[in-house]
Design an enzyme around this catalytic site. Sequence first.
Site, PDB file in Angstrom:
ATOM      1  CG  ASN A 180      -0.266  -0.032   2.531  1.00 31.83           C
ATOM      2  OD1 ASN A 180       0.950   0.056   2.621  1.00 31.83           O
ATOM      3  ND2 ASN A 180      -1.050  -0.171   3.591  1.00 31.83           N
ATOM      4  CE  LYS A 181       3.779   2.089   4.341  1.00 34.84           C
ATOM      5  NZ  LYS A 181       3.114   0.844   4.743  1.00 34.84           N
ATOM      6  CG  HIS A 182       3.435   7.021  -2.365  1.00 35.93           C
ATOM      7  ND1 HIS A 182       2.226   6.625  -1.856  1.00 35.93           N
ATOM      8  CD2 HIS A 182       3.440   8.379  -2.298  1.00 35.93           C
ATOM      9  CE1 HIS A 182       1.531   7.688  -1.500  1.00 35.93           C
ATOM     10  NE2 HIS A 182       2.247   8.760  -1.755  1.00 35.93           N
TER      11      HIS A 182
END
Length: 369
Positions: A180-182
């Site tokens: 869910n991180k960039h």
Amino acid sequence: MIPVNVPRLIGREKEYLIECIETGWISSEGPFVTRFENEFSTYIGRKNGIAVANGSAALDVAVRAMNLEKGSEVIVPTFTIISPVQSLVKEGLIPVLVDVDPETFNMDVSAIEDKITDKTAAILVVHIYGFPVDMDPVIEMASKYELRIIEDAAEMHGQEYKGRKCGSFGDISVFSFYPNKHITTGEGGMILTDDDDLAERCRQLKNLCFIPARRFVHEEFGWNYRMTNLQAALGVAQLEQIDSVIKRKREIGNRYSQNLKGISRVKLPAVKNSYAQNIYWVYALVAESEELCDHIQSELKKHKIGTRPFFWCMHEQPVFQKMGFFKNESYPHAEKIARNGFYIPAGLGISDAEIDIVSEKIREIITNG
């Protein structure tokens, strides 16, 4: 189903993974690991990067490497994921909590100085959800009281504080590369520091504390927290797209804000403040009550729309209460947002049409009560 997060893998990820397979470099010894360490640390503006298995591993190693005296106090926000405080407690350190700024969800930096004692050794800042911590006062206090800064920038890939990248402020800083991180490597993390000795200490700790003289002779315990070449290959490909990722995350946030403008009983996230523009790691909403928060999430679930509640406060965590921490402590701002806050689908894989569907359903739920 519209899940909370769908990662975006549209760059050279497949090409780099095939290269790993064809060359046989799939372990932590592969060349993509060093490449990812170098390129990511350069992007953030740090001298050294140490890739590890995940963000929690990064915190474990970073905290141990700081070599803070056991029993020392470390100031940390009560509103955070458990990982930072867990890492402190496991090292025999005493977490000292502060409440949050309800506008940014970050630690209330004006509350830090009152918590500093002669036992305080460090401040552990955690940048939360979309805005960074207001770092200037933190740096000033750290200098005034000779404290170390541990910076958890797990959610802040590419975010800037007054034009400077998050992850460049701490004596040691950490990132996560969860899906869910960039930037994602599936699982994965990174430790950054400008201190060469600290960096070398981290490299030893993440690699079972092998010593050069005799590999399988150990003078102390470490961890096998190594990142694989496969993970690092994903990271290199993802980092190549970071500018477009940040642009897209802000497009997602702005579209939600436009769609939900004027909505009642739910507070939308700010677009910007005096020192940063929201990077919308998540699109975070705060309902006027816990009941409304639960109702909206329940109704969205019926329409196959994913949500997540906010983090739960550290002073209310059963595991810490059982250990005798945080007795009779209360932090009203953190308690309110923990109970009333939730976030909605805003992963990089979401389409504009899906954003509009989610927005419409939220409006319907609130209108219909």
